[in-house]
Design an enzyme around this catalytic site. Structure first.
Site, PDB file in Angstrom:
ATOM      1  N   SER A 188     -22.090 -37.781  35.746  1.00 39.55           N
ATOM      2  CA  SER A 188     -21.680 -38.178  37.090  1.00 39.55           C
ATOM      3  C   SER A 188     -20.170 -38.060  37.230  1.00 39.55           C
ATOM      4  CB  SER A 188     -22.103 -39.635  37.302  1.00 39.55           C
ATOM      5  OG  SER A 188     -21.428 -40.189  38.391  1.00 39.55           O
ATOM      6  N   TYR A 213     -22.387 -48.763  34.320  1.00 41.71           N
ATOM      7  CA  TYR A 213     -23.096 -47.517  34.612  1.00 41.71           C
ATOM      8  C   TYR A 213     -22.196 -46.317  34.298  1.00 41.71           C
ATOM      9  CZ  TYR A 213     -24.375 -43.526  37.523  1.00 41.71           C
ATOM     10  OH  TYR A 213     -24.635 -42.258  37.952  1.00 41.71           O
ATOM     11  N   LYS A 247     -22.399 -43.278  31.250  1.00 42.69           N
ATOM     12  CA  LYS A 247     -22.344 -41.809  31.415  1.00 42.69           C
ATOM     13  C   LYS A 247     -21.253 -41.215  30.525  1.00 42.69           C
ATOM     14  CE  LYS A 247     -25.726 -41.367  34.219  1.00 42.69           C
ATOM     15  NZ  LYS A 247     -26.969 -40.760  33.749  1.00 42.69           N
TER      16      LYS A 247
HETATM   17  C1  UD1 Z   1     -21.849 -44.164  43.100  1.00 44.27           C
HETATM   18  C2  UD1 Z   1     -21.249 -43.613  41.833  1.00 44.27           C
HETATM   19  C3  UD1 Z   1     -21.992 -42.387  41.411  1.00 44.27           C
HETATM   20  C4  UD1 Z   1     -23.444 -42.691  41.275  1.00 44.27           C
HETATM   21  C5  UD1 Z   1     -23.964 -43.166  42.608  1.00 44.27           C
HETATM   22  C6  UD1 Z   1     -25.428 -43.471  42.457  1.00 44.27           C
HETATM   23  C7  UD1 Z   1     -18.861 -43.963  41.562  1.00 44.27           C
HETATM   24  C8  UD1 Z   1     -17.494 -43.433  41.845  1.00 44.27           C
HETATM   25  N1  UD1 Z   1     -19.872 -43.239  42.058  1.00 44.27           N
HETATM   26  O1  UD1 Z   1     -21.473 -43.284  44.122  1.00 44.27           O
HETATM   27  O2  UD1 Z   1     -21.514 -41.962  40.183  1.00 44.27           O
HETATM   28  O3  UD1 Z   1     -24.143 -41.553  40.865  1.00 44.27           O
HETATM   29  O4  UD1 Z   1     -23.236 -44.331  43.008  1.00 44.27           O
HETATM   30  O5  UD1 Z   1     -25.782 -44.751  42.654  1.00 44.27           O
HETATM   31  O6  UD1 Z   1     -19.064 -44.963  40.919  1.00 44.27           O
HETATM   32  N2  UD1 Z   1     -20.745 -46.883  51.707  1.00 44.27           N
HETATM   33  C9  UD1 Z   1     -20.646 -47.594  52.890  1.00 44.27           C
HETATM   34  N3  UD1 Z   1     -21.705 -48.368  53.271  1.00 44.27           N
HETATM   35  C10 UD1 Z   1     -22.836 -48.466  52.522  1.00 44.27           C
HETATM   36  C11 UD1 Z   1     -22.937 -47.726  51.321  1.00 44.27           C
HETATM   37  C12 UD1 Z   1     -21.859 -46.940  50.934  1.00 44.27           C
HETATM   38  O7  UD1 Z   1     -19.631 -47.540  53.582  1.00 44.27           O
HETATM   39  O8  UD1 Z   1     -23.746 -49.203  52.920  1.00 44.27           O
HETATM   40  C13 UD1 Z   1     -19.632 -46.029  51.303  1.00 44.27           C
HETATM   41  C14 UD1 Z   1     -19.066 -46.368  49.933  1.00 44.27           C
HETATM   42  O9  UD1 Z   1     -18.083 -47.354  50.038  1.00 44.27           O
HETATM   43  C15 UD1 Z   1     -18.531 -45.011  49.484  1.00 44.27           C
HETATM   44  C16 UD1 Z   1     -19.476 -43.996  50.147  1.00 44.27           C
HETATM   45  O10 UD1 Z   1     -20.121 -44.711  51.201  1.00 44.27           O
HETATM   46  O11 UD1 Z   1     -17.258 -44.802  49.987  1.00 44.27           O
HETATM   47  C17 UD1 Z   1     -20.537 -43.473  49.208  1.00 44.27           C
HETATM   48  O12 UD1 Z   1     -21.149 -44.583  48.576  1.00 44.27           O
HETATM   49  P1  UD1 Z   1     -22.475 -44.430  47.706  1.00 44.27           P
HETATM   50  O13 UD1 Z   1     -23.471 -43.618  48.438  1.00 44.27           O
HETATM   51  O14 UD1 Z   1     -22.882 -45.803  47.272  1.00 44.27           O
HETATM   52  O15 UD1 Z   1     -22.028 -43.569  46.449  1.00 44.27           O
HETATM   53  P2  UD1 Z   1     -20.798 -43.790  45.454  1.00 44.27           P
HETATM   54  O16 UD1 Z   1     -20.439 -45.208  45.357  1.00 44.27           O
HETATM   55  O17 UD1 Z   1     -19.745 -42.815  45.811  1.00 44.27           O
END
Ligand code: UD1
Length: 340
Positions: free
Chosen positions: A125, A150, A154
């Protein structure tokens, strides 16, 4: 050529099984169904029109793992997805994450050596880069301190495979694919992401909000140092990611591959903000999403996206889908799932 796909009933695994079968491989699914459903297997079978052997197995238990491999010792490769992936859950239950994510990898590689299965593709990841200071991140960028157990699992998985590749006692050749943010679903709308309970990730939260399952989406932070203030990630269509696994296998078997351990970024090489994802979803669905700005989420970084030139050139891979394709397919899947 038979390929064992651990976690093959899961989100990325199920799409990869389809791409493997499309490319002429024989796929076998090993899965404990802890975060997936048996119905996924029949869905895969109806898309591929092939019977896919399935073995329900907890790979963190060495004897169970051994029995499963013993039944498929004629396999030539393993694609290993089976792992826990929730960042917040890993903070709460670190031992659960180390035991499953590391324990299973050790058991699998032991079995691969015992049964002389030579090739492994490992799900890594972009989280291994931690809070990267220089963007885009390259495979040679440093691994910074991980933001969660997590992420650490990885990093450890990668170090373990690298170390294994340098000893004579193991004959395994492996590739770690560092995924960026996979979203979207198969064009049939018959398989897609099926999170247990309340989704942690952005895309399923968006589609469930639009479907009325969740009341409101929280946008975690609009005060990041980015053009619109919301965090940036490199979203990649899950089918493009699945194809990258097939390409990795083809590459490992070719003359071009002369190292026992290699790493590849799998991202589109383009960052999109949370607001851009929401706007794309609204554009393709015609739905106005109910969202609010909320505080930043613990452990989130501001921006990350891939330098993917090495992957594109070496694996002869490139992404075929753009952000609108991703949000559109995710919505088609959610609607079909809920009969909307
Ligand atoms: C994270 C992990 C990634 C992992 C993935 C799977 C990190 C950097 N990345 O991705 O390695 O494979 O989870 O679980 O640790 N967001 C919102 N509202 C929400 C959900 C998310 O605003 O309800 C935003 C988050 O703050 C982020 C973006 O959307 O900025 C993507 O979030 P998300 O889909 O959870 O993935 P990551 O956190 O990037």
């Amino acid at each position: 050529m038979k390929v064992i796909v651990t976690g093959g009933a899961g989100y990325i695994g199920s799409h990869t099984v389809i791409e493997l079968v499309n490319a002429g491989y024989e796929a076998v699914i090993f899965d404990d169904l802890s975060n997936s459903s048996a119905s996924m297997i029949s869905r895969i079978e109806s898309i591929t029109k092939k019977e896919i052997p399935f073995c329900k197995v907890d790979l963190s238990q060495s004897s169970e793992c051994n029995d499963a491999f013993n039944d498929h010792k004629d396999a030539s490769a393993v694609i290993h997805f089976a792992a826990f992936k929730s960042v917040p859950e890993s903070v709460q239950y670190p031992s659960k994450y180390y035991k499953n994510n590391i324990g299973s990898l050790i058991n699998i590689t032991n079995c691969m050596d015992e049964f002389q299965i030579p090739l492994l593709v490992f799900s890594s990841s972009c989280t291994v880069y931690g809070d990267a200071q220089e963007l885009p991140v390259k495979e040679t960028s440093p691994m910074l301190p991980p933001n969660s157990p997590y992420g650490h699992s990885k990093q450890l998985g990668e170090y373990f495979l690298k170390n294994l590749s340098s000893v004579n006692s193991s004959q395994i050749k492996s590739i770690a694919l560092r995924y960026f943010n996979p979203i979207g679903a198969h064009e049939s709308g018959d398989i897609g992401e099926l999170p247990n309970g309340i989704p942690n990730n952005l895309m399923p939260y968006i589609t469930q909000t639009a479907a009325g399952v969740r009341q409101e989406l929280s946008v975690y932070g609009d005060d990041y140092d980015t053009p619109d203030g919301t965090a940036i990630r490199d979203y990649i269509h899950v089918v493009d990611l699945a194809v990258a696994h097939v390409k990795a296998l083809v590459y490992m078997r070719s003359d071009k591959s002369n190292q026992d351990y290699e790493i590849f970024n799998v991202g589109a090489g383009k960052g999109s903000s949370v607001m851009e994802v929401i706007l794309s979803f609204e554009r393709v669905s015609g739905i106005s999403l109910n969202y609010k700005i909320a505080p930043r989420r613990d452990g989130d970084i501001s921006s990350i996206y891939a330098e993917s030139t090495h992957t594109k050139k070496t694996l002869d891979w490139s992404e075929q889908y753009d952000l609108d394709d991703m949000t559109r397919s995710a919505w088609i899947w959610e609607k079909k799932l809920r009969d909307l």
